[in-house]
Design an enzyme around this catalytic site. Structure first.
Site, PDB file in Angstrom:
ATOM      1  N   SER A 242       0.849  -1.187   0.000  1.00  0.00           N
ATOM      2  CA  SER A 242       0.000   0.000   0.000  1.00  0.00           C
ATOM      3  C   SER A 242       0.882   1.234   0.000  1.00  0.00           C
ATOM      4  O   SER A 242       2.087   1.172   0.205  1.00  0.00           O
ATOM      5  CB  SER A 242      -0.895   0.008   1.223  1.00  0.00           C
ATOM      6  OG  SER A 242      -0.138   0.427   2.330  1.00  0.00           O
ATOM      7  N   LYS A 243       0.232   2.359  -0.200  1.00  0.00           N
ATOM      8  CA  LYS A 243       0.982   3.609  -0.238  1.00  0.00           C
ATOM      9  C   LYS A 243       1.606   3.890   1.121  1.00  0.00           C
ATOM     10  O   LYS A 243       2.546   4.640   1.229  1.00  0.00           O
ATOM     11  CB  LYS A 243       0.044   4.749  -0.597  1.00  0.00           C
ATOM     12  CG  LYS A 243      -0.426   4.633  -2.010  1.00  0.00           C
ATOM     13  CD  LYS A 243      -1.329   5.767  -2.397  1.00  0.00           C
ATOM     14  CE  LYS A 243      -1.874   5.447  -3.776  1.00  0.00           C
ATOM     15  NZ  LYS A 243      -2.705   6.450  -4.333  1.00  0.00           N
TER      16      LYS A 243
END
Ligand code: GLU
Length: 472
Positions: A242-243
């Site tokens: 994920s970011k």
């Protein structure tokens, strides 16, 4: 046909491995075909935009080395296209679809629309003109919905093959919100048409959006671009990268001193493999080799150890002057008195062991022991050692006489001093190494002294002799 690709980040954070990889593919693919690489910022979702995110994304792309080719003029340069500045195009296109009967205003107040699995049943599709006028008069502001054609939607993907979506996969979907902003699927298609994008290369997470987009291309009588979806990137924990997974943010990689070419190389391997399985590629080699046919469908794992390995291989190959320039900002003046030594020479000796620029200080410390108390203590002990004194003096004489201060010659000079004094092995090399570096062991002594420089070497040997060198 000129190949035109695009990278379309949303300014919701910084670039990380998952989305930077998409930029790398699109850039390399466009370059491979002598085409154009377009940067388009998808910033219509204002609530999700993060301040400064766009600037950092542009910075990261410039650092990575994937410059974009066109866009509106900004201060003598061209900025990226921004969806927030293209409102009129979306409104005009939606109007065209409504006029053609392919889209319609919808006044339904739909709480249910946010629930997963909801399919809009098409209630407003058949409203009469009078019914619409009445709702408008009641102050209801419509969204615009696309009338999805009946039947299966079949999408050809260059990576995942032919994917069909059943007719009831989704209902008529919103293309323009009540406040006039376009939705993602609509803006993407309008822009891909306007920007004459020929290849849409992006993460597989968007494969499920593709039938909606394909239907919109068809409705707008525009040829569909070639679609190619890249497999998912997972973290080493096998969960979606994920970011928030900071380790893969480009900013951090840059700060840690990974060469941009190595990061680009590693990112290209996330879902793609070069012919022959070659894993080390310069940007130019990547541009030459890249192609859609070698993109795989299995999930890939972002592996920091592999990145480190790739990085080490790049550092070993970067031309020395360039490498020395790149490393310089990472040298910590508090640990390494850089101006007293020839940095490029030191870098050349240790580059084989470096995997990031920021390791320079640890590696240099092998060569650049300060003249601190530790060294003074070692030198004092040597002054009491008569055998060491004989060796040190003989070595110093020969080192002082060397026409050039090069590692092999330095090594030969010390060995010659050994012959002269009868000292061999540790009895020969230890005193010299200890006098200069304070240590018992380390890399090749010729290389080490080569980095210290002649003056520094002789001064340190002098400090380890009872009467110093001048009285020899
Ligand atoms: N803005 C989308 C994203 O950041 C990309 C959309 C696309 O490539 O079509 O994931």
């Amino acid at each position: 046909m000129t190949v035109r690709t695009r990278f379309a980040p949303s300014p919701t954070g910084r670039l990380h491995a998952g989305n930077a990889r998409v930029a790398v593919f699109n850039w390399a693919f466009a370059r491979h075909h002598g085409g154009a690489f377009i940067l388009r910022v998808e910033d219509t979702d204002v609530e999700r935009n993060v301040a400064d995110s766009l600037d950092t994304i542009l910075d990261d792309l410039r650092w990575l080395g994937t410059p974009w080719d066109e866009g509106p003029e900004v201060g003598g340069d061209h900025g990226p296209y921004r969806q927030s500045e293209r409102q009129a195009v979306y409104a005009e296109t939606a109007g065209r679809l409504v006029k053609a009967g392919l889209a319609y205003p919808c006044y339904c107040d739909l709480e249910a629309a946010v629930e997963p699995g909801f399919r809009y049943p098409g209630t407003c599709r058949t409203l009469t003109r009078a019914e619409r006028v009445r709702r408008e008069r009641d102050g209801r502001r419509p969204v615009t919905r696309f009338h999805v054609p009946a039947g299966e939607i079949v999408v050809r993907d260059e990576v995942y093959g032919t994917v069909s979506f059943p007719p009831d996969e989704f209902g008529d979907f919103v293309i323009v919100r009540a406040d006039g902003r376009p939705t993602y699927n609509f803006a993407v298609v309008v822009d891909d048409i306007a920007m004459r994008i020929t290849h849409v290369i992006r993460g597989v997470g968007h494969l499920s959006n593709t039938p909606r987009q394909a239907a919109l291309f068809d409705a707008l009588a525009a040829p569909r671009p070639v679609f190619a979806h890249l497999p998912m990137v997972l973290g080493t924990d096998r969960r979606k990268l994920s970011k928030r997974e900071g380790a893969s943010s480009l900013a951090l990689l840059r700060e840690a001193g990974y060469p941009a070419s190595a990061v680009m190389n590693y990112l290209s391997l996330l879902g793609w493999s070069a012919p022959g399985g070659e894993e080390i590629l310069t940007p130019a080699e990547l541009v030459r080799e890249v192609g859609l046919e070698r993109i795989g469908t299995s999930n890939t794992v972002y592996d920091p150890d592999k990145l480190r390995w790739v990085s080490g291989r790049h550092i070993a190959r970067i031309p020395l002057p360039e490498l020395a320039r790149a490393v310089k900002p990472f040298v910590d003046p508090a640990r390494v008195p850089a101006d007293r030594y020839d940095l490029s020479r030191a870098v050349d000796v240790i580059r084989g062991r470096m995997t990031t620029y920021s390791e320079i200080n640890d590696h240099l410390s092998l060569f650049l022991v300060a003249r601190g108390p530790e060294l003074k203590g070692v030198q004092a002990a040597l002054r009491d050692d008569a055998g060491a004194g004989v060796v040190l003096r003989a070595a110093a004489d020969r080192l002082a006489a060397l026409p050039e201060w090069e590692a092999p010659a330095i090594g030969r000079a010390i060995r010659a001093a050994g012959k002269e004094t009868g000292a061999r092995g540790p009895a020969l090399f230890h005193p010299v190494r200890k006098a200069v570096t304070g240590r018992e062991s380390g890399p090749d002594l010729g290389q080490v002294l080569g980095v210290y420089g002649r003056d520094e070497t002789l001064e340190r040997i002098s400090a380890a002799l009872p009467d110093g060198l001048t009285q020899g």
